[in-house]
Design an enzyme around this catalytic site. Structure first.
Site, PDB file in Angstrom:
ATOM      1  N   THR A 219      13.915 -13.645  40.887  1.00  0.00           N
ATOM      2  CA  THR A 219      13.101 -13.908  39.707  1.00  0.00           C
ATOM      3  C   THR A 219      14.002 -14.291  38.547  1.00  0.00           C
ATOM      4  O   THR A 219      15.233 -14.175  38.613  1.00  0.00           O
ATOM      5  CB  THR A 219      12.264 -12.662  39.333  1.00  0.00           C
ATOM      6  N   GLY A 220      13.393 -14.767  37.456  1.00  0.00           N
ATOM      7  CA  GLY A 220      14.101 -14.983  36.209  1.00  0.00           C
ATOM      8  C   GLY A 220      15.247 -15.962  36.283  1.00  0.00           C
ATOM      9  O   GLY A 220      15.190 -16.999  36.949  1.00  0.00           O
TER      10      GLY A 220
ATOM     11  N   TYR B  55      24.455  -0.527  27.937  1.00  0.00           N
ATOM     12  CA  TYR B  55      24.278  -1.910  28.382  1.00  0.00           C
ATOM     13  C   TYR B  55      25.444  -2.775  27.894  1.00  0.00           C
ATOM     14  O   TYR B  55      26.030  -3.540  28.671  1.00  0.00           O
ATOM     15  CB  TYR B  55      22.962  -2.480  27.862  1.00  0.00           C
TER      16      TYR B  55
ATOM     17  N   SER C  24      27.220 -11.201  28.667  1.00  0.00           N
ATOM     18  CA  SER C  24      26.172 -11.242  27.662  1.00  0.00           C
ATOM     19  C   SER C  24      26.798 -11.249  26.276  1.00  0.00           C
ATOM     20  O   SER C  24      27.920 -10.747  26.088  1.00  0.00           O
ATOM     21  CB  SER C  24      25.259 -10.014  27.798  1.00  0.00           C
TER      22      SER C  24
END
Length: 301
Positions: free
Chosen positions: A24-25, A174, A149
């Site tokens: 997904t994504g 995170y 990220s």
């Protein structure tokens, strides 16, 4: 390096690619675009049913893409070993795209006892890459692409609290895992170069994209449609990884990301900003050694 767009993705016929977290994504879009260019793509995912659904969607569409699946639970080192053993049977592996991730879940742990985000986002990929590095070195040498990220900028590695026994906060953990991704990719590049390996290690980030990664965020489902308009869609978020995987001008040690709005969005990709901690070679070496200790898996470089 010039800006990279979807139109710049070169032909991939004859190549075999493994994309983690690709049911997904962003991972799905990475896999779909590579398959559209002729690559045989293996969806390496924890949920076998969802992976099969994604593969069937690609294979049964009008383009009849070449897609297979591989069971891989990055939170479980035994599963990582089994997946790598299966992948080793491939005739060749040209690209390994370490894309899978979990973002800000309630506190939980992997089988080894470490906090889940650090375990899945970093340790599982660290181990999977180590086990497949020899295979990637065959056939002229492949590429390892690791998804980080912009959250890495606020990250640090708390070696005394990797299991969250001294406290847990979703966002800092995170950011820690995403810093670990970038530290790993850059340290892998240094070691590959020192060993004269034909394999290249390249990092990337998707900006801020609407994807399944936001499922643990409060209001994530509500904000996804807005994010698709204001920031990046999953497809746009896939572009930096596609550049890292295929751009002839990309080199080991590069870190690639969107070119617009403070690296958060954009229809083109290029070199991105690395924080001071991400460039700390001593920190990267310490993380590497700790990762080998926690996974029980050592690299050949």
């Amino acid at each position: 390096m010039t800006d990279f767009t979807f139109a710049d993705i070169p032909e991939q016929t004859g190549k075999t690619t493994i994309v983690t977290g690709s049911n997904t994504g962003i991972g799905f879009e990475i896999a779909r675009h590579l398959a559209r260019k002729g690559a045989r793509v293996i969806l390496a995912c924890r949920d076998g049913d969802k992976a099969a659904e994604a593969a069937n969607e690609m294979k049964e569409g009008p383009e009849r893409l070449e897609v297979d699946t591989l069971h891989l639970d990055l939170a479980n080192i035994a599963s990582v070993r089994e997946a790598a053993e299966t992948a080793q049977k491939e005739k060749q592996i040209d690209l390994l795209i370490n894309n899978a991730g979990v973002m800000m879940p309630p506190l939980s742990h992997a089988t080894a006892g470490t906090e889940l985000q650090f375990a899945v986002n970093h340790l599982g990929h660290f181990a999977f890459t180590a086990l497949l590095l020899g295979k990637l070195a065959e056939n002229g040498g492949g590429r390892v692409v690791t998804q980080s990220s912009i959250a890495h900028k606020s990250g640090d590695i708390d070696f005394d609290n990797l299991d969250a026994s001294n406290g847990y906060a979703k966002s800092p953990f995170y950011s820690q895992s995403k810093l670990a991704n970038l530290l790993f990719a850059l340290e892998l590049d240094r070691r590959l170069r020192a060993a004269n390996s034909p394999v290249a290690s390249i990092a990337c980030h998707p900006g801020v994209a609407a994807s399944e990664l936001t499922r643990h965020l409060k209001g994530g489902a509500f904000f996804q449609p807005i994010m698709k308009v204001v920031l990046n869609t999953s497809e746009q978020g896939a572009l930096p990884a596609l550049q890292a995987a295929t751009d002839p001008n990309a080199e080991g040690g590069d870190y690639l990301g969107p070119r617009g709005l403070m690296e958060a969005r954009g229809n083109t990709s290029g070199r991105a900003y690395k924080s001071e901690r991400a460039r700390d070679e001593a920190l990267a070496k310490r993380l590497w050694e700790k990762s080998e200790e926690l996974t029980g898996i050592n690299f050949s470089v």
